[in-house]
Design a protein around this motif. Structure first.
Motif, PDB file in Angstrom:
ATOM      1  N   GLU A 250      -5.673   5.938  -2.596  1.00  0.00           N
ATOM      2  CA  GLU A 250      -5.577   5.203  -3.845  1.00  0.00           C
ATOM      3  C   GLU A 250      -4.146   5.062  -4.327  1.00  0.00           C
ATOM      4  O   GLU A 250      -3.870   4.300  -5.231  1.00  0.00           O
ATOM      5  CB  GLU A 250      -6.404   5.913  -4.935  1.00  0.00           C
ATOM      6  N   GLY A 252       0.169   4.746  -3.751  1.00  0.00           N
ATOM      7  CA  GLY A 252       1.072   3.994  -2.900  1.00  0.00           C
ATOM      8  C   GLY A 252       1.970   4.844  -2.038  1.00  0.00           C
ATOM      9  O   GLY A 252       2.377   5.943  -2.399  1.00  0.00           O
ATOM     10  N   GLU A 278      -2.923   1.609  -0.554  1.00  0.00           N
ATOM     11  CA  GLU A 278      -1.846   0.950  -1.283  1.00  0.00           C
ATOM     12  C   GLU A 278      -0.533   1.370  -0.634  1.00  0.00           C
ATOM     13  O   GLU A 278      -0.081   2.494  -0.802  1.00  0.00           O
ATOM     14  CB  GLU A 278      -1.857   1.349  -2.758  1.00  0.00           C
ATOM     15  N   ASN A 280       3.481  -0.227   0.600  1.00  0.00           N
ATOM     16  CA  ASN A 280       4.495  -1.262   0.729  1.00  0.00           C
ATOM     17  C   ASN A 280       5.257  -1.052   2.028  1.00  0.00           C
ATOM     18  O   ASN A 280       5.848   0.020   2.244  1.00  0.00           O
ATOM     19  CB  ASN A 280       5.471  -1.226  -0.449  1.00  0.00           C
ATOM     20  N   GLU A 303      -9.693  -4.306   3.226  1.00  0.00           N
ATOM     21  CA  GLU A 303     -10.293  -3.516   2.142  1.00  0.00           C
ATOM     22  C   GLU A 303     -11.789  -3.436   2.385  1.00  0.00           C
ATOM     23  O   GLU A 303     -12.476  -4.460   2.404  1.00  0.00           O
ATOM     24  CB  GLU A 303     -10.004  -4.153   0.787  1.00  0.00           C
ATOM     25  N   ARG A 309      -7.209  -2.207  -4.512  1.00  0.00           N
ATOM     26  CA  ARG A 309      -5.994  -1.703  -3.892  1.00  0.00           C
ATOM     27  C   ARG A 309      -5.202  -2.842  -3.253  1.00  0.00           C
ATOM     28  O   ARG A 309      -5.783  -3.752  -2.688  1.00  0.00           O
ATOM     29  CB  ARG A 309      -6.340  -0.629  -2.867  1.00  0.00           C
ATOM     30  N   PHE A 310      -3.903  -2.751  -3.340  1.00  0.00           N
ATOM     31  CA  PHE A 310      -3.041  -3.849  -2.888  1.00  0.00           C
ATOM     32  C   PHE A 310      -1.958  -3.298  -1.968  1.00  0.00           C
ATOM     33  O   PHE A 310      -1.206  -2.401  -2.340  1.00  0.00           O
ATOM     34  CB  PHE A 310      -2.395  -4.543  -4.088  1.00  0.00           C
ATOM     35  N   SER A 311      -1.905  -3.833  -0.751  1.00  0.00           N
ATOM     36  CA  SER A 311      -0.840  -3.488   0.185  1.00  0.00           C
ATOM     37  C   SER A 311       0.035  -4.708   0.406  1.00  0.00           C
ATOM     38  O   SER A 311      -0.458  -5.840   0.488  1.00  0.00           O
ATOM     39  CB  SER A 311      -1.421  -3.010   1.519  1.00  0.00           C
ATOM     40  N   GLY A 339      -4.308  -8.153  -0.706  1.00  0.00           N
ATOM     41  CA  GLY A 339      -3.120  -7.743   0.027  1.00  0.00           C
ATOM     42  C   GLY A 339      -2.197  -8.936   0.107  1.00  0.00           C
ATOM     43  O   GLY A 339      -2.596 -10.076  -0.185  1.00  0.00           O
TER      44      GLY A 339
END
Length: 402
Positions: A250, A252, A278, A280, A303, A309-311, A339
């Motif tokens: 969850e 980053g 998450e 980068n 996902e 959640r954002f990658s 994403g």
């Protein structure tokens, strides 16, 4: 220079060594100094160390002048070397950490420092410990090699990470074991969030090969806030190859200056696989190459849960290449999460199959590719999600595709 001045300089150099400092033999005019060892001087194996960088030291007790060794007796540091060190194996140094460092903790951090050399771990797994860092002498200087495989990806790792630990400045080489399901370079599992808790890799090269079903460079599961800086992955397995995979987190993580390369020996390949995390990924080069009937993916962002959640992959070069009959995809978005790829070059090349720069699966409506260059051997974009997922992107002919 007259003889009187030369004599004065000789006395100054001798005084510096006796007083605790020593000057390198090739750089006396450059002010490069090392710490003198009081009493006994211990000498590691200095093979492959350029002579001009090896400092000269003198023992105040014996008066013997020679090559400086790692300073002995320094608190909280164990010196691993082929000869002349505290230990000849980093595994032994970790196993006996309480004897040379006490109980590792946030207030009592420990360091295993490894001299240049080739250290064969065999089939053993080097299991890192909390608050104990491992630092080599450079990724072309310190090599931890072995042949390890297992039925699970974590057990198959030659090095297993730990909370609050850093692996740095060395090379990990796992040649694998034929017939095993997995061969892994480095793995971490079930490490909770917190900037002082996450495992870190810094200036590390990881090479994985062999005949396992899947060869993996780095695998992280339930690991939050990990930090990878200048990590180089080379995967040369004969079946399925994966460079870097992270799943189920969850919080980053930051991956900066990652280099991933899989070879033509791979039947299928994935450069970077981000599943329900998450993360980068910044300033990186991701090259997934295969030569089989399956697909080569540069990046997969997926996902599998209903979360948000954002990658993000940013300022990077991504490619999927397949010299066999299979497909090649630069970046594929899967699942129902989000994403993105920003300001990157995304491409693919398939000798016989289909090649797509970017592929949006039917459920990947929230994924985005922005201000990037996209190139595919048959099409730049395959958008099954029927959404406006691209903005400000150019294809191979410099046409706006979004």
């Amino acid at each position: 220079m007259n003889s009187r001045k030369m004599q004065i300089r000789r006395w100054v150099r001798l005084f510096l060594c006796i007083g605790g400092l020593c000057v390198t033999s090739a750089a006396m005019g450059q002010g490069i100094v090392g710490l003198n060892v009081a009493g006994e001087v211990r000498f590691p194996d200095v093979n492959n160390v350029p002579p001009q960088t090896a400092p000269l030291c003198i023992s105040t007790s014996s008066g013997f002048l020679g090559v400086c060794a790692q300073v002995s007796g320094m608190a909280n540091i164990a010196w691993v070397a082929p000869q002349g060190g505290d230990y000849t194996s980093p595994i032994q140094a970790l196993n006996e950490v309480n004897s040379w460092c006490g109980v590792p903790s946030n207030g009592n951090r420990c360091l295993v420092s490894i001299a240049p050399g080739w250290y064969d771990l065999g089939s053993q797994q080097l299991v890192m410990k909390p608050f104990v860092d491992i630092q080599g002498s450079g990724w072309n200087m310190t090599i931890l090699s072995g042949a390890r495989g297992a039925s699970t990806v974590v057990d198959a790792a030659l090095v297993k990470g730990s909370m609050s630990s850093v692996l740095s400045h060395l090379t990990v080489l796992n040649n694998g074991i034929a017939g095993q399901a997995w061969t892994t370079g480095y793995a971490g599992e079930n490490i909770s969030a917190g900037s002082d808790v996450a495992p870190d890799l810094d200036h590390v090269t990881i090479k994985v090969g062999g005949d396992a079903t899947t060869s993996m460079g780095i695998y992280l599961k339930n690991v939050a806030d990990a930090r990878l800086e200048r990590v180089w992955l080379e995967i040369d397995g004969n079946n399925h190859c994966r460079g870097f995979m992270a799943e189920n987190s969850e919080y980053g993580a930051i991956v900066n200056r990652l280099h991933v390369h899989t070879t033509n020996n791979c039947d299928s390949a994935v450069g970077v696989f981000l599943r329900s995390v998450e993360i980068n990924v910044l300033n990186s080069r991701i090259d997934a190459t295969a030569s089989g009937s399956l697909t080569a993916y540069g990046v997969i962002i997926e996902e599998i849960d209903p979360g948000e959640r954002f990658s993000l992959v940013k300022d990077s070069e991504i490619s999927g290449e397949n010299a066999g009959t299979g497909n090649a995809i630069g970046a594929e978005f899967r699942g129902n999460g989000s994403g993105g790829i920003l300001n990157s070059v995304v491409g693919s090349e398939a000798a016989a199959g289909s090649g797509y720069g970017v592929h949006f699966t039917s459920t990947a409506a929230k994924a985005r590719v922005v201000y990037s260059a996209m190139n595919g051997s048959t099409a730049s974009v395959n958008d099954e999600a029927a959404q406006t997922n691209c903005k400000g992107n150019l294809d191979a002919d410099l046409n706006d595709v979004g």
